[in-house]
Design an enzyme around this catalytic site. Sequence first.
Site, PDB file in Angstrom:
ATOM      1  N   TRP A  88      19.579   1.488  20.749  1.00 13.95           N
ATOM      2  CA  TRP A  88      20.373   0.736  19.786  1.00 13.95           C
ATOM      3  C   TRP A  88      21.570   0.089  20.489  1.00 13.95           C
ATOM      4  O   TRP A  88      22.163   0.665  21.400  1.00 13.95           O
ATOM      5  CB  TRP A  88      20.924   1.659  18.702  1.00 13.95           C
ATOM      6  CG  TRP A  88      19.933   2.168  17.712  1.00 13.95           C
ATOM      7  CD1 TRP A  88      19.299   3.383  17.717  1.00 13.95           C
ATOM      8  CD2 TRP A  88      19.472   1.489  16.546  1.00 13.95           C
ATOM      9  NE1 TRP A  88      18.467   3.494  16.632  1.00 13.95           N
ATOM     10  CE2 TRP A  88      18.559   2.345  15.893  1.00 13.95           C
ATOM     11  CE3 TRP A  88      19.737   0.231  15.990  1.00 13.95           C
ATOM     12  CZ2 TRP A  88      17.910   1.995  14.709  1.00 13.95           C
ATOM     13  CZ3 TRP A  88      19.099  -0.130  14.813  1.00 13.95           C
ATOM     14  CH2 TRP A  88      18.200   0.754  14.189  1.00 13.95           C
ATOM     15  N   ASP A 104      26.834  -3.063  24.097  1.00 14.93           N
ATOM     16  CA  ASP A 104      25.687  -2.247  24.492  1.00 14.93           C
ATOM     17  C   ASP A 104      26.175  -1.086  25.347  1.00 14.93           C
ATOM     18  O   ASP A 104      26.729  -1.296  26.440  1.00 14.93           O
ATOM     19  CB  ASP A 104      24.689  -3.104  25.275  1.00 14.93           C
ATOM     20  CG  ASP A 104      23.337  -2.423  25.476  1.00 14.93           C
ATOM     21  OD1 ASP A 104      23.279  -1.185  25.375  1.00 14.93           O
ATOM     22  OD2 ASP A 104      22.358  -3.133  25.742  1.00 14.93           O
TER      23      ASP A 104
END
Length: 221
Positions: A88, A104
């Site tokens: 994710w 990220d």
Amino acid sequence: MTNDDAVLLSFGDSLLLKSDLDLLAEPNWINDKLIGFAYDPSLVQIIRFAGASDLQVLLDSLNLPTKQFVFVPVNDHSDTTQVGGMHWSLLVYVRSRQEFQHYDSSRGTNQAVAKKLMDKLQPFVQAPKGKLRFVEMDCSHQENSYDCGMFVLANTEHLIREFVECVSLGVGDVVNQQTVSDKRKHLAQLITSLAKDSTEEERSINFCKGTDEAEPVTATS
């Protein structure tokens, strides 16, 4: 259904089981249902794979052209028939900068997926394509293999404060492995508290309903 799989909380569109809550204990990957406590991951998957006409119907109700910020959890799952995926990350559209910012915790892992999602969303947020930028943002990296989903939730919470409340500290200064571990505990406490409140409210409603439906007690001489 076993006690381990008993419904713990029905909150908005989220239906959480006791087994979902258990995933907040380390070391566990959190699942889509816990991500869905803040987001709707199934909606994001539909955006990724739906055609333009279907997207029009789906996104019109969200009125995205009026939003200054659009937060989108990004998942690398490629199977449209079931939930899953390995990683994710978080994609955020910032209208004032005409940027899709990508956060990220495993830098670069979801970049290709996030860029494709940006291209799908661009006409619906009505961003000028020639000026629109994709920016890979600096943020803290996870120190294990299982906390990517928790980083998405923690980054989301801080960025909302940063954008809306004008908090001066950046997300990389606040969100780190320790705060993410703490967030697991806080989220578990929140879910448990909401479940308790929901149970007590249901008991109160049932009690009042029983009182209303009871026959009046009368005395006779």
